[in-house]
Enzyme design. Structure first.
Site, PDB file in Angstrom:
ATOM      1  N   ASP A  13    -133.785 -37.837  22.776  1.00 12.54           N
ATOM      2  CA  ASP A  13    -134.051 -37.155  24.050  1.00 12.54           C
ATOM      3  C   ASP A  13    -134.086 -38.104  25.239  1.00 12.54           C
ATOM      4  O   ASP A  13    -134.799 -37.875  26.226  1.00 12.54           O
ATOM      5  CB  ASP A  13    -135.386 -36.367  23.991  1.00 12.54           C
ATOM      6  CG  ASP A  13    -135.353 -35.309  22.898  1.00 12.54           C
ATOM      7  OD1 ASP A  13    -134.260 -34.806  22.590  1.00 12.54           O
ATOM      8  OD2 ASP A  13    -136.429 -35.003  22.360  1.00 12.54           O
ATOM      9  N   LYS A  16    -129.079 -38.466  26.747  1.00 12.36           N
ATOM     10  CA  LYS A  16    -127.708 -38.789  26.327  1.00 12.36           C
ATOM     11  C   LYS A  16    -126.720 -37.752  26.862  1.00 12.36           C
ATOM     12  O   LYS A  16    -125.626 -38.102  27.314  1.00 12.36           O
ATOM     13  CB  LYS A  16    -127.626 -38.839  24.788  1.00 12.36           C
ATOM     14  CG  LYS A  16    -128.490 -39.940  24.183  1.00 12.36           C
ATOM     15  CD  LYS A  16    -128.470 -39.903  22.664  1.00 12.36           C
ATOM     16  CE  LYS A  16    -129.129 -38.700  22.063  1.00 12.36           C
ATOM     17  NZ  LYS A  16    -130.584 -38.608  22.266  1.00 12.36           N
ATOM     18  N   GLY A  40    -130.397 -31.711  20.791  1.00 11.22           N
ATOM     19  CA  GLY A  40    -130.346 -30.813  21.943  1.00 11.22           C
ATOM     20  C   GLY A  40    -130.026 -31.671  23.148  1.00 11.22           C
ATOM     21  O   GLY A  40    -130.859 -32.455  23.589  1.00 11.22           O
ATOM     22  N   HIS A  41    -128.798 -31.596  23.619  1.00 14.45           N
ATOM     23  CA  HIS A  41    -128.348 -32.453  24.717  1.00 14.45           C
ATOM     24  C   HIS A  41    -128.186 -31.605  25.982  1.00 14.45           C
ATOM     25  O   HIS A  41    -127.359 -30.693  26.015  1.00 14.45           O
ATOM     26  CB  HIS A  41    -127.027 -33.145  24.345  1.00 14.45           C
ATOM     27  CG  HIS A  41    -127.180 -34.101  23.195  1.00 14.45           C
ATOM     28  ND1 HIS A  41    -126.144 -34.829  22.675  1.00 14.45           N
ATOM     29  CD2 HIS A  41    -128.270 -34.457  22.471  1.00 14.45           C
ATOM     30  CE1 HIS A  41    -126.589 -35.596  21.678  1.00 14.45           C
ATOM     31  NE2 HIS A  41    -127.874 -35.372  21.539  1.00 14.45           N
ATOM     32  N   GLN A 223    -129.918 -38.047  18.366  1.00  8.85           N
ATOM     33  CA  GLN A 223    -131.218 -38.660  18.031  1.00  8.85           C
ATOM     34  C   GLN A 223    -131.320 -40.056  18.677  1.00  8.85           C
ATOM     35  O   GLN A 223    -130.709 -40.272  19.701  1.00  8.85           O
ATOM     36  CB  GLN A 223    -131.437 -38.727  16.504  1.00  8.85           C
ATOM     37  CG  GLN A 223    -131.649 -37.350  15.858  1.00  8.85           C
ATOM     38  CD  GLN A 223    -130.368 -36.601  15.596  1.00  8.85           C
ATOM     39  OE1 GLN A 223    -129.459 -37.104  14.976  1.00  8.85           O
ATOM     40  NE2 GLN A 223    -130.276 -35.372  16.050  1.00  8.85           N
TER      41      GLN A 223
HETATM   42  P1  GDP Z   1    -130.724 -35.966  24.985  1.00  8.11           P
HETATM   43  O1  GDP Z   1    -131.098 -35.293  23.713  1.00  8.11           O
HETATM   44  O2  GDP Z   1    -130.763 -37.441  24.873  1.00  8.11           O
HETATM   45  O3  GDP Z   1    -129.419 -35.469  25.549  1.00  8.11           O
HETATM   46  O4  GDP Z   1    -131.863 -35.576  26.047  1.00  8.11           O
HETATM   47  P2  GDP Z   1    -132.493 -34.110  26.278  1.00  8.11           P
HETATM   48  O5  GDP Z   1    -131.497 -33.271  26.968  1.00  8.11           O
HETATM   49  O6  GDP Z   1    -133.082 -33.600  25.019  1.00  8.11           O
HETATM   50  O7  GDP Z   1    -133.717 -34.464  27.212  1.00  8.11           O
HETATM   51  C1  GDP Z   1    -133.558 -35.136  28.408  1.00  8.11           C
HETATM   52  C2  GDP Z   1    -134.156 -34.271  29.525  1.00  8.11           C
HETATM   53  O8  GDP Z   1    -134.242 -35.038  30.695  1.00  8.11           O
HETATM   54  C3  GDP Z   1    -133.277 -33.080  29.884  1.00  8.11           C
HETATM   55  O9  GDP Z   1    -134.098 -32.028  30.325  1.00  8.11           O
HETATM   56  C4  GDP Z   1    -132.427 -33.623  31.029  1.00  8.11           C
HETATM   57  O10 GDP Z   1    -131.958 -32.598  31.898  1.00  8.11           O
HETATM   58  C5  GDP Z   1    -133.438 -34.460  31.729  1.00  8.11           C
HETATM   59  N1  GDP Z   1    -132.925 -35.627  32.457  1.00  8.11           N
HETATM   60  C6  GDP Z   1    -131.947 -36.503  32.120  1.00  8.11           C
HETATM   61  N2  GDP Z   1    -131.915 -37.526  33.004  1.00  8.11           N
HETATM   62  C7  GDP Z   1    -132.901 -37.267  33.901  1.00  8.11           C
HETATM   63  C8  GDP Z   1    -133.402 -37.978  35.033  1.00  8.11           C
HETATM   64  O11 GDP Z   1    -132.942 -39.046  35.388  1.00  8.11           O
HETATM   65  N3  GDP Z   1    -134.455 -37.411  35.702  1.00  8.11           N
HETATM   66  C9  GDP Z   1    -134.996 -36.216  35.352  1.00  8.11           C
HETATM   67  N4  GDP Z   1    -135.975 -35.730  36.081  1.00  8.11           N
HETATM   68  N5  GDP Z   1    -134.552 -35.535  34.287  1.00  8.11           N
HETATM   69  C10 GDP Z   1    -133.540 -36.075  33.565  1.00  8.11           C
HETATM   70  P1  IMO Z   2    -131.426 -35.519  20.350  1.00  7.18           P
HETATM   71  O1  IMO Z   2    -129.995 -35.743  19.921  1.00  7.18           O
HETATM   72  C1  IMO Z   2    -135.628 -36.052  19.370  1.00  7.18           C
HETATM   73  C2  IMO Z   2    -136.748 -35.668  15.162  1.00  7.18           C
HETATM   74  C3  IMO Z   2    -137.587 -34.489  14.729  1.00  7.18           C
HETATM   75  C4  IMO Z   2    -138.376 -35.122  13.596  1.00  7.18           C
HETATM   76  C5  IMO Z   2    -137.343 -36.042  12.953  1.00  7.18           C
HETATM   77  C6  IMO Z   2    -136.649 -35.441  11.740  1.00  7.18           C
HETATM   78  O2  IMO Z   2    -131.631 -34.312  21.187  1.00  7.18           O
HETATM   79  O3  IMO Z   2    -131.997 -36.770  20.938  1.00  7.18           O
HETATM   80  P2  IMO Z   2    -134.774 -33.579  11.461  1.00  7.18           P
HETATM   81  O4  IMO Z   2    -134.742 -32.144  11.872  1.00  7.18           O
HETATM   82  O5  IMO Z   2    -133.677 -34.404  12.055  1.00  7.18           O
HETATM   83  O6  IMO Z   2    -134.872 -33.765   9.980  1.00  7.18           O
HETATM   84  O7  IMO Z   2    -136.165 -34.149  12.052  1.00  7.18           O
HETATM   85  O8  IMO Z   2    -136.387 -36.319  13.961  1.00  7.18           O
HETATM   86  N1  IMO Z   2    -135.491 -35.316  15.866  1.00  7.18           N
HETATM   87  C7  IMO Z   2    -135.299 -35.509  17.178  1.00  7.18           C
HETATM   88  N2  IMO Z   2    -136.151 -35.953  18.129  1.00  7.18           N
HETATM   89  N3  IMO Z   2    -134.344 -35.770  19.670  1.00  7.18           N
HETATM   90  C8  IMO Z   2    -133.481 -35.351  18.730  1.00  7.18           C
HETATM   91  O9  IMO Z   2    -132.170 -35.204  18.958  1.00  7.18           O
HETATM   92  C9  IMO Z   2    -133.958 -35.165  17.415  1.00  7.18           C
HETATM   93  N4  IMO Z   2    -133.408 -34.748  16.264  1.00  7.18           N
HETATM   94  C10 IMO Z   2    -134.349 -34.863  15.323  1.00  7.18           C
HETATM   95  O10 IMO Z   2    -138.422 -34.045  15.761  1.00  7.18           O
HETATM   96  O11 IMO Z   2    -139.385 -35.935  14.121  1.00  7.18           O
HETATM   97 MG    MG Z   3    -132.480 -33.884  23.010  1.00  3.72          MG
END
Ligand code: GDP
Ligand code: IMO
Ligand code: MG
Length: 422
Positions: A13, A16, A40-41, A223
């Site tokens: 998270d 990415k 979840g991207h 991840q």
């Molecule tokens: P990922 O799994 O690495 O793609 O990240 P996620 O989407 O799960 O979580 C990142 C969160 O931060 C999302 O809600 C993005 O919209 C948000 N985000 C990404 N870059 C920034 C930033 O620079 N500032 C803020 N406020 N939000 C950001």
């Molecule tokens: P993105 O790509 C954050 C975590 C779960 C749990 C562990 C194992 O959005 O960064 P799983 O379902 O993979 O067997 O769970 O890994 N986890 C993540 N945490 N971002 C993710 O993906 C994750 N995918 C799995 O919360 O701790």
């Molecule tokens: Mg994510």
């Protein structure tokens, strides 16, 4: 064009999805190479907010071709739903989205087993996303998995499913659950996945063609490093290699063709699910949750939040071979008077700066912090690197010192225009 691996440098998270979207303005091919719909991207565009789980984040750029590589585990029903969601908002994937025939499938029993194993662990649970990821990778390693390519040969698919269900039904019976009918499940899966069949192909050939055309490949990690099955906080990890090395085996390209490894990291640290997290800080969690930030994109769970951790980041930089860093969520720190960074850990009266392999040791580690002054300014509208507050630039410089990698991208908001390059 360079072949670039983009990985999460922390516990997932990191942002990415946003960075991939920014980088795909000119990219030809984006490949997901591990994980599944546990990811979840998030990408925020003027047309709306998109959360991608299996489909590469490059799909939102009309000309960009996208591949789900052999290293991914695919829940085909979830994929059909995700593609339908994209179609509903006018995103056409026809002719530019491909699924590896070698990718293993996540079937309904994997999700049931994921849930069962978590329940049996009780308080020691991993806190998985319950998407069946661990059991599906387990079947792959045990050589009893069923692959996406098997859907192209229904007779073979039925036979493999029937074989696999012998052991699965033994487990189900032992738990007093209803047995799975191989015929019924095969019928359901073949019907549900019909629309995917034209997209299932040998994606290694697509990757190899892009290499020989020198068109540039962006490899989208899911991840993060500390969730890597080998390098992470085992057993509180996911079931794939989330580090840069996973990209080659999960997409089908040789290591010497990789030009660039980008680590995406947040300006602080978050983790979702259970497991050790030395710099976790309740006040910081409350601060972000109060702002409505840091809730999981896949499960909606509140993320645990903490300060930057030099020990973890140095380790991450080393094992991934980071060439550069994309730093996100800098704006999250705007209102803080003081910002802390853990420089090393103290354990049993000793100071250590190597990330421990053993979680019991890691759990005993007490971070030793240095404090940096905050900048007390809203950076979310900043579009010029040199106009960033001085203390913010000092924070970036400190991160470069810790990781030995240059910060070349800074993000100050979820939108494309809230991104600075150098
Ligand atoms: P990922 O799994 O690495 O793609 O990240 P996620 O989407 O799960 O979580 C990142 C969160 O931060 C999302 O809600 C993005 O919209 C948000 N985000 C990404 N870059 C920034 C930033 O620079 N500032 C803020 N406020 N939000 C950001
Ligand atoms: P993105 O790509 C954050 C975590 C779960 C749990 C562990 C194992 O959005 O960064 P799983 O379902 O993979 O067997 O769970 O890994 N986890 C993540 N945490 N971002 C993710 O993906 C994750 N995918 C799995 O919360 O701790
Ligand atoms: Mg994510």
């Amino acid at each position: 064009m360079a072949n670039t691996i983009l990985i999460g440098a922390q516990w997932g998270d990191e942002g990415k999805g946003k960075i991939i979207d920014v980088l795909t303005e000119s990219a030809d091919l984006v490949v997901r190479y591990q994980g599944g719909n546990n990811a979840g991207h998030t990408v925020e565009l003027p047309s709306g907010k998109y959360i991608l789980h299996l489909v590469p984040s490059g799909i939102l750029r009309p000309g960009c071709r996208c591949v789900i590589g052999n290293g991914v585990v695919v829940d085909p029903v979830a994929l059909v739903e995700e593609l339908q969601g994209l179609e509903r908002v006018g995103i056409d994937v026809a002719g530019r989205f491909f699924i590896s025939d070698r990718a293993h499938m996540v079937l309904p029993y994997h999700k049931q087993l994921d849930e069962l194993r978590e329940d049996l662990k009780g308080v020691g649970k991993i806190g998985t996303t319950k998407r069946g990821i661990g059991p599906a990778y387990g079947d792959k390693a045990a050589r009893v998995g069923i692959r996406m390519g098997d859907l192209l040969n229904p007779a073979l698919f039925r036979a493999r499913l029937k074989d696999r269900l012998v052991e699965i039904n033994d487990i189900f019976r032992a738990h007093g659950w209803e047995e799975i009918s191989d015929r019924k499940l095969a019928d359901e899966m073949l019907e549900a996945t019909e629309s995917l069949l034209p997209m299932i192909t040998d994606t290694v050939a697509i990757v190899q063609k892009a290499l020989s055309d020198r068109s540039g490949i962006l490899l989208e990690g899911a991840q993060g490093t500390l969730l890597d099955i080998d390098m992470g906080t085992y057993p509180f990890v996911t079931s794939s290699n989330t580090t840069s090395a996973g990209a080659c085996s999960g997409a089908g390209l040789p290591p010497h063709r990789i030009d660039d490894v980008i680590g995406v990291m947040k300006a602080y640290t978050t983790r979702v699910g259970e497991g050790p997290f030395p710099t976790e800080d309740q006040d910081l969690s409350a601060h972000f949750h109060g702002m409505g930030r840091e809730f999981g994109a896949t499960t909606g769970r509140p993320r645990r939040c903490g300060w930057l951790d030099s020990v973890a980041l140095r380790f991450s930089s080393q094992v991934n071979g980071l060439d550069r860093i994309a730093l996100t969520n800098l704006d999250g720190l705007d209102t803080l008077e003081t910002i802390k960074i853990a420089t090393c850990y103290e354990v049993n009266g000793r100071r250590i700066d190597q990330f421990p392999a053993d979680i019991d040791t890691l759990r005993q580690c007490v971070p030793v912090y240095e404090e940096l002054p905050g900048w007390g300014e809203d950076t979310s509208g900043c579009d010029d690197w040199n106009a960033l507050p001085e203390n913010a630039r000092a924070y970036l410089a400190r991160i470069e010192e810790i990781t030995g990698a240059r910060v070349t991208i800074v993000s100050v908001g979820p939108r494309r225009d809230q991104t600075m390059f150098r």
